[in-house]
Write a protein that holds these residues in place. Structure first.
Motif, mmCIF file in Angstrom:
data_model
loop_
_atom_site.group_PDB
_atom_site.id
_atom_site.type_symbol
_atom_site.label_atom_id
_atom_site.label_comp_id
_atom_site.label_asym_id
_atom_site.label_seq_id
_atom_site.Cartn_x
_atom_site.Cartn_y
_atom_site.Cartn_z
ATOM 1 N N LYS A 1 17.111 15.841 -5.652
ATOM 2 C CA LYS A 1 17.640 16.197 -6.970
ATOM 3 C C LYS A 1 19.114 16.580 -6.863
ATOM 4 O O LYS A 1 19.556 17.151 -5.864
ATOM 5 C CB LYS A 1 16.880 17.379 -7.573
ATOM 6 C CG LYS A 1 15.421 17.119 -7.787
ATOM 7 C CD LYS A 1 15.203 16.381 -9.069
ATOM 8 C CE LYS A 1 13.720 16.289 -9.360
ATOM 9 N NZ LYS A 1 13.326 15.028 -9.872
ATOM 10 N N GLN A 2 19.845 16.284 -7.927
ATOM 11 C CA GLN A 2 21.234 16.709 -8.045
ATOM 12 C C GLN A 2 21.284 17.924 -8.973
ATOM 13 O O GLN A 2 20.354 18.164 -9.752
ATOM 14 C CB GLN A 2 22.102 15.575 -8.602
ATOM 15 C CG GLN A 2 22.160 14.363 -7.697
ATOM 16 C CD GLN A 2 22.799 14.694 -6.362
ATOM 17 O OE1 GLN A 2 23.861 15.310 -6.306
ATOM 18 N NE2 GLN A 2 22.146 14.302 -5.283
ATOM 19 N N TRP A 3 22.366 18.683 -8.906
ATOM 20 C CA TRP A 3 22.513 19.885 -9.734
ATOM 21 C C TRP A 3 22.295 19.566 -11.210
ATOM 22 O O TRP A 3 21.628 20.296 -11.926
ATOM 23 C CB TRP A 3 23.884 20.500 -9.490
ATOM 24 C CG TRP A 3 24.074 21.826 -10.163
ATOM 25 C CD1 TRP A 3 24.897 22.088 -11.219
ATOM 26 C CD2 TRP A 3 23.440 23.067 -9.836
ATOM 27 N NE1 TRP A 3 24.810 23.417 -11.575
ATOM 28 C CE2 TRP A 3 23.920 24.041 -10.731
ATOM 29 C CE3 TRP A 3 22.504 23.457 -8.879
ATOM 30 C CZ2 TRP A 3 23.511 25.366 -10.690
ATOM 31 C CZ3 TRP A 3 22.096 24.776 -8.841
ATOM 32 C CH2 TRP A 3 22.596 25.713 -9.739
ATOM 33 N N ASP B 1 20.453 17.377 -12.473
ATOM 34 C CA ASP B 1 19.053 17.043 -12.750
ATOM 35 C C ASP B 1 18.227 18.285 -13.087
ATOM 36 O O ASP B 1 17.130 18.163 -13.642
ATOM 37 C CB ASP B 1 18.394 16.378 -11.531
ATOM 38 C CG ASP B 1 19.028 15.052 -11.158
ATOM 39 O OD1 ASP B 1 19.608 14.399 -12.053
ATOM 40 O OD2 ASP B 1 18.937 14.684 -9.973
ATOM 41 N N GLN C 1 27.038 21.995 -1.957
ATOM 42 C CA GLN C 1 27.882 20.803 -1.917
ATOM 43 C C GLN C 1 28.049 20.405 -0.455
ATOM 44 O O GLN C 1 28.290 21.260 0.390
ATOM 45 C CB GLN C 1 29.254 21.087 -2.516
ATOM 46 C CG GLN C 1 29.258 21.319 -3.999
ATOM 47 C CD GLN C 1 28.951 20.048 -4.771
ATOM 48 O OE1 GLN C 1 27.838 19.892 -5.239
ATOM 49 N NE2 GLN C 1 29.894 19.180 -4.883
#
Length: 70
Positions: free
Chosen positions: A13-15, A17, A59
Motif C-alpha cells: 500500500k501507498q500512503w 491508499d 519514505q
C-alpha cells in the motif's frame, strides 16, 4: 549513511491508499488489515513507533528520512 532495517512485514500500500484520519496528518487507517499506520518523517519517529510495534510508513529515499550521523 546506510541504515539497515528489518521489517516484520512490507506492505504494498501507498500512503495515499490509506484512509485519512481527520486532525492527524501523520496517521492513516488501512481498511485492508484494520491497522493504524504512522508516517515517520525522522529516524526518531521510526524508533519511537517501532518500540511500540506500530505499523509505519517510511519514505524509501535516503534524503527523506533524517537519520543521525555516526
Amino acid at each position: 549513511m546506510t541504515l539497515l532495517c528489518k521489517f516484520r512485514f512490507v506492505c504494498d500500500k501507498q500512503w495515499d491508499d490509506l484512509a485519512a484520519i481527520r486532525g492527524h496528518d501523520d496517521v492513516r487507517y488501512c481498511n485492508s488489515c484494520s491497522e493504524t499506520v504512522f508516517r515517520c518523517g525522522s529516524f526518531d519517529d521510526l524508533i519511537q513507533h517501532a518500540k511500540l510495534e506500530r505499523c509505519v510508513f517510511v519514505q524509501m529515499e535516503a534524503e527523506t528520512l533524517d537519520c543521525p550521523q555516526p
